[in-house]
Design a protein around this motif. Sequence first.
Motif, PDB file in Angstrom:
ATOM      1  N   SER A   8     -26.231  47.316  36.503  1.00 30.15           N
ATOM      2  CA  SER A   8     -26.072  45.880  36.772  1.00 30.15           C
ATOM      3  C   SER A   8     -24.872  45.594  37.675  1.00 30.15           C
ATOM      4  CB  SER A   8     -25.916  45.127  35.451  1.00 30.15           C
ATOM      5  OG  SER A   8     -24.699  45.522  34.822  1.00 30.15           O
ATOM      6  N   ARG A   9     -23.977  46.576  37.802  1.00 29.74           N
ATOM      7  CA  ARG A   9     -22.810  46.368  38.664  1.00 29.74           C
ATOM      8  C   ARG A   9     -22.913  47.096  40.006  1.00 29.74           C
ATOM      9  NH1 ARG A   9     -18.445  48.574  35.923  1.00 29.74           N
ATOM     10  NH2 ARG A   9     -19.685  49.359  34.204  1.00 29.74           N
ATOM     11  N   LEU A  10     -24.073  47.712  40.234  1.00 28.25           N
ATOM     12  CA  LEU A  10     -24.318  48.367  41.526  1.00 28.25           C
ATOM     13  C   LEU A  10     -25.329  47.529  42.303  1.00 28.25           C
ATOM     14  CD1 LEU A  10     -24.668  52.056  40.262  1.00 28.25           C
ATOM     15  CD2 LEU A  10     -22.741  51.084  41.529  1.00 28.25           C
ATOM     16  N   HIS A  11     -24.931  47.070  43.485  1.00 28.25           N
ATOM     17  CA  HIS A  11     -25.798  46.189  44.258  1.00 28.25           C
ATOM     18  C   HIS A  11     -26.201  46.881  45.549  1.00 28.25           C
ATOM     19  CE1 HIS A  11     -24.154  43.295  41.435  1.00 28.25           C
ATOM     20  NE2 HIS A  11     -22.945  43.715  41.804  1.00 28.25           N
ATOM     21  N   VAL A  12     -27.482  47.097  45.735  1.00 26.43           N
ATOM     22  CA  VAL A  12     -27.934  47.733  46.968  1.00 26.43           C
ATOM     23  C   VAL A  12     -28.037  46.680  48.068  1.00 26.43           C
ATOM     24  CG1 VAL A  12     -29.838  48.948  48.092  1.00 26.43           C
ATOM     25  CG2 VAL A  12     -29.138  49.587  45.757  1.00 26.43           C
ATOM     26  N   VAL A  13     -27.300  46.921  49.153  1.00 29.48           N
ATOM     27  CA  VAL A  13     -27.385  46.048  50.328  1.00 29.48           C
ATOM     28  C   VAL A  13     -28.163  46.848  51.377  1.00 29.48           C
ATOM     29  CG1 VAL A  13     -26.079  44.826  52.110  1.00 29.48           C
ATOM     30  CG2 VAL A  13     -25.192  44.936  49.752  1.00 29.48           C
ATOM     31  N   HIS A  14     -29.403  46.473  51.580  1.00 29.22           N
ATOM     32  CA  HIS A  14     -30.300  47.306  52.393  1.00 29.22           C
ATOM     33  C   HIS A  14     -30.066  47.178  53.891  1.00 29.22           C
ATOM     34  CE1 HIS A  14     -33.823  49.403  53.768  1.00 29.22           C
ATOM     35  NE2 HIS A  14     -34.171  48.341  54.485  1.00 29.22           N
ATOM     36  N   THR A  15     -30.003  48.345  54.532  1.00 30.12           N
ATOM     37  CA  THR A  15     -30.057  48.411  55.991  1.00 30.12           C
ATOM     38  C   THR A  15     -30.522  49.817  56.357  1.00 30.12           C
ATOM     39  OG1 THR A  15     -28.873  48.202  58.073  1.00 30.12           O
ATOM     40  CG2 THR A  15     -27.616  49.097  56.228  1.00 30.12           C
ATOM     41  N   GLU A  16     -31.293  49.914  57.434  1.00 35.99           N
ATOM     42  CA  GLU A  16     -31.792  51.246  57.813  1.00 35.99           C
ATOM     43  C   GLU A  16     -30.905  51.909  58.855  1.00 35.99           C
ATOM     44  OE1 GLU A  16     -35.965  51.046  58.702  1.00 35.99           O
ATOM     45  OE2 GLU A  16     -36.417  50.276  56.678  1.00 35.99           O
ATOM     46  N   LYS A  66     -34.593  52.365  50.379  1.00 34.45           N
ATOM     47  CA  LYS A  66     -35.647  53.298  49.969  1.00 34.45           C
ATOM     48  C   LYS A  66     -35.065  54.628  49.499  1.00 34.45           C
ATOM     49  CE  LYS A  66     -37.920  53.194  53.880  1.00 34.45           C
ATOM     50  NZ  LYS A  66     -37.092  52.152  54.553  1.00 34.45           N
ATOM     51  N   ARG A  67     -33.903  54.997  50.062  1.00 31.81           N
ATOM     52  CA  ARG A  67     -33.275  56.246  49.659  1.00 31.81           C
ATOM     53  C   ARG A  67     -32.293  56.029  48.511  1.00 31.81           C
ATOM     54  NH1 ARG A  67     -31.079  59.228  54.866  1.00 31.81           N
ATOM     55  NH2 ARG A  67     -30.768  60.896  53.333  1.00 31.81           N
ATOM     56  N   LEU A  68     -31.746  54.831  48.425  1.00 30.67           N
ATOM     57  CA  LEU A  68     -30.726  54.579  47.399  1.00 30.67           C
ATOM     58  C   LEU A  68     -31.339  54.294  46.031  1.00 30.67           C
ATOM     59  CD1 LEU A  68     -28.192  52.311  49.378  1.00 30.67           C
ATOM     60  CD2 LEU A  68     -28.185  54.797  49.115  1.00 30.67           C
ATOM     61  N   GLU A  69     -32.379  53.485  46.036  1.00 30.38           N
ATOM     62  CA  GLU A  69     -32.954  53.055  44.748  1.00 30.38           C
ATOM     63  C   GLU A  69     -33.337  54.234  43.850  1.00 30.38           C
ATOM     64  OE1 GLU A  69     -32.860  50.170  43.475  1.00 30.38           O
ATOM     65  OE2 GLU A  69     -32.735  48.692  45.091  1.00 30.38           O
ATOM     66  N   PRO A  70     -34.048  55.272  44.407  1.00 31.28           N
ATOM     67  CA  PRO A  70     -34.428  56.395  43.527  1.00 31.28           C
ATOM     68  C   PRO A  70     -33.203  57.095  42.920  1.00 31.28           C
ATOM     69  CG  PRO A  70     -35.571  56.535  45.643  1.00 31.28           C
ATOM     70  CD  PRO A  70     -34.562  55.452  45.774  1.00 31.28           C
ATOM     71  N   LEU A  71     -32.107  57.077  43.647  1.00 29.02           N
ATOM     72  CA  LEU A  71     -30.900  57.753  43.148  1.00 29.02           C
ATOM     73  C   LEU A  71     -30.265  56.987  41.989  1.00 29.02           C
ATOM     74  CD1 LEU A  71     -29.310  58.608  46.630  1.00 29.02           C
ATOM     75  CD2 LEU A  71     -30.363  60.240  45.055  1.00 29.02           C
ATOM     76  N   LEU A  72     -30.660  55.729  41.863  1.00 32.39           N
ATOM     77  CA  LEU A  72     -30.054  54.887  40.821  1.00 32.39           C
ATOM     78  C   LEU A  72     -31.007  54.664  39.640  1.00 32.39           C
ATOM     79  CD1 LEU A  72     -28.562  52.204  43.249  1.00 32.39           C
ATOM     80  CD2 LEU A  72     -27.364  54.172  42.260  1.00 32.39           C
ATOM     81  N   ALA A  73     -32.156  55.329  39.730  1.00 31.07           N
ATOM     82  CA  ALA A  73     -33.235  55.052  38.767  1.00 31.07           C
ATOM     83  C   ALA A  73     -32.815  55.315  37.319  1.00 31.07           C
ATOM     84  CB  ALA A  73     -34.468  55.881  39.113  1.00 31.07           C
ATOM     85  N   GLU A  74     -32.025  56.366  37.121  1.00 30.01           N
ATOM     86  CA  GLU A  74     -31.713  56.740  35.742  1.00 30.01           C
ATOM     87  C   GLU A  74     -30.338  56.296  35.272  1.00 30.01           C
ATOM     88  OE1 GLU A  74     -32.685  60.849  35.110  1.00 30.01           O
ATOM     89  OE2 GLU A  74     -34.626  60.587  36.105  1.00 30.01           O
ATOM     90  N   VAL A  75     -29.720  55.421  36.024  1.00 27.35           N
ATOM     91  CA  VAL A  75     -28.376  54.947  35.667  1.00 27.35           C
ATOM     92  C   VAL A  75     -28.486  53.932  34.521  1.00 27.35           C
ATOM     93  CG1 VAL A  75     -26.367  53.680  36.552  1.00 27.35           C
ATOM     94  CG2 VAL A  75     -27.537  55.356  38.009  1.00 27.35           C
ATOM     95  N   SER A  76     -27.555  54.021  33.586  1.00 29.48           N
ATOM     96  CA  SER A  76     -27.596  53.116  32.429  1.00 29.48           C
ATOM     97  C   SER A  76     -27.476  51.658  32.891  1.00 29.48           C
ATOM     98  CB  SER A  76     -26.451  53.437  31.468  1.00 29.48           C
ATOM     99  OG  SER A  76     -25.226  52.996  32.027  1.00 29.48           O
ATOM    100  N   CYS A  84     -23.594  57.626  46.104  1.00 28.24           N
ATOM    101  CA  CYS A  84     -24.225  56.944  44.964  1.00 28.24           C
ATOM    102  C   CYS A  84     -23.666  57.478  43.650  1.00 28.24           C
ATOM    103  CB  CYS A  84     -25.744  57.135  45.004  1.00 28.24           C
ATOM    104  SG  CYS A  84     -26.526  56.065  46.214  1.00 28.24           S
ATOM    105  N   ARG A  85     -23.623  58.807  43.532  1.00 25.86           N
ATOM    106  CA  ARG A  85     -23.107  59.394  42.293  1.00 25.86           C
ATOM    107  C   ARG A  85     -21.652  58.998  42.069  1.00 25.86           C
ATOM    108  NH1 ARG A  85     -23.289  65.338  42.464  1.00 25.86           N
ATOM    109  NH2 ARG A  85     -22.223  65.034  40.487  1.00 25.86           N
ATOM    110  N   GLY A  86     -20.877  58.937  43.157  1.00 26.85           N
ATOM    111  CA  GLY A  86     -19.473  58.557  43.041  1.00 26.85           C
ATOM    112  C   GLY A  86     -19.310  57.124  42.566  1.00 26.85           C
TER     113      GLY A  86
END
Lengths: 333, 333
Positions: free
Chosen positions: B55-63, B40-50, B18-20
């Motif tokens: 807007s250019r990071l798209h989470v495609v969910h799968t467990e 559920k694990r990715l969204e919190p990591l992106l919470a503080e991103v400008s 995510c950070r990369g």
Amino acid sequence: MLLALDAMGGDRAPQEPCRGAVRACESLPDLEVALVGDGKRLEPLLAEVSSNVRSRLHVVHTEEYITMEDSPSVSMRRKRNSSLRLALDMVRGKEAAGCVSAGNTGAIVAGGVLVLGRIAGIDRPGLGVPILSLSRTSLLIDVGATVRCKPVNLVQFALMGSIYMRCLAGVPEPSVALLSNGEEDIKGDDVISEAREILKASSLNFVGYVEGKDVPVGKTDVVVCDGYTGNVLLKFGEGLGEGVFGLMKEEIRRSFLPKIGLAFMWPMLRQLHTRFDYEKQGGTPLLGVEGTVIKAHGRSKARAIDNALRVARQFVLQRGVETIREEVAKGGM
Amino acid sequence: MLLALDAMGGDRAPQEPCRGAVRACESLPDLEVALVGDGKRLEPLLAEVSSNVRSRLHVVHTEEYITMEDSPSVSMRRKRNSSLRLALDMVRGKEAAGCVSAGNTGAIVAGGVLVLGRIAGIDRPGLGVPILSLSRTSLLIDVGATVRCKPVNLVQFALMGSIYMRCLAGVPEPSVALLSNGEEDIKGDDVISEAREILKASSLNFVGYVEGKDVPVGKTDVVVCDGYTGNVLLKFGEGLGEGVFGLMKEEIRRSFLPKIGLAFMWPMLRQLHTRFDYEKQGGTPLLGVEGTVIKAHGRSKARAIDNALRVARQFVLQRGVETIREEVAKGGM
């Protein structure tokens, strides 16, 4: 103790083997060296050696020698008067306590087997190189006695490596690993995984697979691989050392700041370089043959030959061959 | 350009992927990244991103995701909703221009073949890693897509490596060598020598065997070996770098003089370290599959993921896949 030295073996023969023998005899008063090679080329190199040392250097004349291009087994059979063959014959005939050569690795291995024979229970001998790291000295075996091998050969390398580390290097219960392309059991090829299963069932302190990165950091006491892999790895390390030092020199030439730093760090850097300068440090015992045979690096200079003679002397004094024979006979697996 | 990133792949997932991705999007305004993984694990990591980057990071969910212990081919077939599988599906479906994963190498290779298919004329894909040296950048191929292979696979690695260096790295008539345990033709095993004969008869600029020591000094533009050897070699280099730096730190801790030297030399040493820090620098393209697939190091941190995304972007912009397909189709041998 008399050691036979293949004075025609290696890229810098006969000059460096001669100089190395002189160096070794200078510091070891009990040492005598039989320089096997072309007398016409050897004698002039010994002309200015002090009489105390000269009297312990014996030229065994022969004009034949094995080149790096010679096929190992063919040359060993056909070139019966080659310097390497005669050096091995001296070990077989108990004239020499052991022998050292910086020549054709394949020929040294083929000759070791042909002339001296294998230790009972060992199908193919292996070359083991000590790798110095932060935490310990590990033995990497095989680094070139074989190219590819069968599972049983890897298992025997593990056994001999373990005996070597326990009996000759004083490591209690040496840990043994197989080199693989990952730590998980699904890694490795068929040969490696078959060896793994045999080793798991053995009494050796077998810890499974290690990866390439674990070798220089000394994760286990013994690391087992086939000779192709060991050779490529060892030489890669050598080239990397040279590459890094080349880059350093280049950087230092280009700018001023590192020059100042270098003055302070030079002793440390030298020490590091020596530490990773595996083969040049000395010689590698051919484990599994019925005699002390030490392979020195093809590019050996006098210092390396000197060290290889010391390794041979030490191996003889420690009863290396007898120890491996006895321990293999006990089963040990 | 949209790239798919296996956000669950690698030892430091999902944080570092995510950070990369954030880092890459910050500096590349044309880049969009599909982060495939557990929302559920990715969204919190992106919470503080400008918002510009977010807007250019798209989470495609799968467990579901593939672990390092999973069998590559089995997991690729069974785990149809794994993050890696979905990332590859996006490439296949042209939703993504390419994909990056720091996960299970075997699964990435198996998935590349299964989902994207092989380029016509290529039996098995190979992973090629650029090795930086004093004189040039060489491509070492294969470093882990295979374990052992047949002569034809080595020949195809040589072909793809040559195309890569000529068309994508701008090297005219790249020199190609086989990695062996010596330079002479009698060295190598049956597989390597058979590949040698095929390559000799080809139109590639084949120069024969190189040894391990030639790899880090950059003797040729392309160095070909099987994946077991390439993997062990690369990781050995990694471990050696860590070992040397560990020893240096130890020496510096122990005594005062090197500390002073270090202050002057630090920038240079950092640069050297980076230079030999192969895989962490970025990603390795999987050559021979019908899509852009970049394997990042399992231990990748944000910087390495950032770099791997750049490698993927560059490979797409250079039409890497199309180039290899076209050149292989021409014969080129």
